[in-house]
Design an enzyme around this catalytic site. Structure first.
Site, short mmCIF file in Angstrom:
data_model
loop_
_atom_site.label_atom_id
_atom_site.label_comp_id
_atom_site.label_asym_id
_atom_site.label_seq_id
_atom_site.Cartn_x
_atom_site.Cartn_y
_atom_site.Cartn_z
N TYR A 29 -7.05 -4.25 -10.79
CA TYR A 29 -7.63 -3.13 -11.55
C TYR A 29 -8.96 -3.56 -12.17
CZ TYR A 29 -3.06 -0.95 -11.01
OH TYR A 29 -1.93 -0.41 -10.49
N ASN A 59 -5.59 9.45 -8.08
CA ASN A 59 -6.34 9.47 -6.82
C ASN A 59 -5.91 10.69 -5.98
OD1 ASN A 59 -7.49 8.93 -4.34
ND2 ASN A 59 -6.10 7.23 -3.85
N CYS A 69 -5.37 3.23 -2.92
CA CYS A 69 -5.10 2.79 -4.29
C CYS A 69 -3.85 1.90 -4.35
CB CYS A 69 -4.96 3.99 -5.22
SG CYS A 69 -3.77 5.21 -4.67
N HIS A 70 -3.04 1.95 -3.27
CA HIS A 70 -1.85 1.07 -3.27
C HIS A 70 -2.26 -0.41 -3.16
CE1 HIS A 70 -2.76 2.05 0.97
NE2 HIS A 70 -2.33 0.83 1.25
N GLU A 95 1.48 -3.20 5.42
CA GLU A 95 0.23 -3.92 5.69
C GLU A 95 0.43 -5.44 5.59
OE1 GLU A 95 -3.00 -2.43 3.35
OE2 GLU A 95 -2.56 -0.32 3.80
#
Lengths: 157, 209
Positions: free
Chosen positions: B140, B163, B171-172, B198
């Site tokens: 962040y 978002n 944003c993850h 991912e």
């Protein structure tokens, strides 16, 4: 001002607008008329100042589109008649009593036609008919009465 | 009631009205006339049904089904344009890329973004977020710094929480510097799923931080 997403108007009102247009212009033309109504409404939508009578607003547009369609049809019919042997004109059209009645309804002056349909097909009060035809409650009552009188003269002859 | 009034109460018969078909025709004609300002459709994803909304400028909104559809559409009506229409085929490009992402074949979204729903400080934060690549995480604080306010980690977190285009604006991939995966507007389980997809769950990715 909070205008709802246009799609929610389509979902909520398209079916009854279609019914109104079937009564106003007949089943064949109703589909096209509905599309023209929705497209016109969509075009004007972001500029709308008052979100409190959206349904009535849609009906006034539908009423105008119906009037355009009826005028187009009358013109076409007149053109069709040009090349026809006048002898054929005296033959009565093959219509059932109710088809004949609805043909008469379609040729009423626009505000009378819309008012009669709102009153009898949708069973609405005069105040709401006034809103949906862009007039007052009193004018709506007049339009229904005059339209009905005219129909009675033409149909009950 | 007179006989005439009774007859007027029975309107002419017509085929049953099909609102879906009418909407399809309307969406097509509106698109041709340049009036379909916002078009939306749905996508069935491993994270549940997604609402996908596009404008002529690009992808403007993705919503998880935890948000009520009507609220999402109202937000679009007020934040972009009230000309919101259901036109799933207009969202095909975006939906195909999302399907590819969930299938593991798309690692980088190649979609124009319409930032209309993003304002103020969030613009810088989310644009920086959009540059964090697949399989990586950032903090962040780093996003706040990219947006010009290194000490505004909390404000960055708030911006990421709302978002409007999750998954595509990833944003993850933004996690707390203190460890763990942090919160997520779509729910922590979804964040965990996406990071896992991912191969970037912090346990395995901590070396890159």
């Amino acid at each position: 001002m909070r205008l709802p997403p246009f799609q929610s108007l389509v979902d909520a009102h398209a079916a009854e607008l279609h019914r109104f247009l079937v009564a106003s212009v007949g089943p064949t033309e109703a589909e096209d008329c509905l599309q023209e109504t929705l497209l016109s409404a969509l075009r004007a939508y972001p500029r709308l100042r008052d979100a409190s009578h959206l349904r009535a607003w849609l009906y006034t547009i539908a009423q105008h589109k119906a009037t355009d369609a009826v005028r187009r049809n009358v013109r076409h019919r007149a053109e069709d008649l040009d090349g026809i042997n006048p002898g054929h004109l005296s033959e009565p059209p093959h219509e059932t009593a109710d088809e004949e009645l609805w043909t008469r309804v379609r040729t009423l002056p626009p505000k009378q036609r819309a008012a009669v349909i709102h009153r009898f097909v949708f069973d609405l009060a005069y105040k709401e008919i006034g809103l949906r035809t862009g007039t007052t409650e009193e004018a709506a009552r007049q339009n229904v009465a005059t339209g009905l009188r005219r129909l009675r003269m033409e149909v009950d002859r | 009631m007179t006989e005439l009034e009774r007859r007027l109460a029975r309107p002419p018969a017509s085929a049953p009205f099909d609102v879906r078909a009418a909407t399809t025709v309307l969406a097509q004609r509106a698109t041709e006339a340049g009036l379909a300002d916002v078009a939306y459709g749905w996508l069935d994803s491993p994270l549940g049904k997604l609402i996908v909304a596009v404008t002529p400028r690009g992808l403007v909104r993705i919503a998880y089904e935890r948000e009520a559809e009507l609220d999402v559409l109202q937000e679009l009506a007020e934040g972009v344009s009230p000309r919101v229409l259901r036109a799933p085929e207009r969202t095909d490009t975006a939906r195909r890329e999302l399907e590819g992402y969930f299938a593991g074949t798309v690692r980088r979204f190649d979609l124009p973004i319409d930032w209309s729903l993003v304002h103020g400080f969030a613009v810088g934060v989310l644009r920086a977020t959009a540059r964090v690549p697949f399989g990586h995480v950032a903090t962040y604080g780093e996003m706040a710094a990219s947006a010009g306010s290194p000490r505004a980690a909390r404000a960055a977190g708030n911006a990421l929480h709302i978002n409007p285009i999750p998954i595509v604006v990833p944003c993850h991939r933004i996690v707390p510097a203190s460890g763990g995966i942090g919160g997520y507007g779509g729910g922590e389980d979804r964040k965990r799923f996406l990071l896992d997809l991912e191969g970037a769950l912090p346990a395995s990715a901590s070396g890159t931080l």
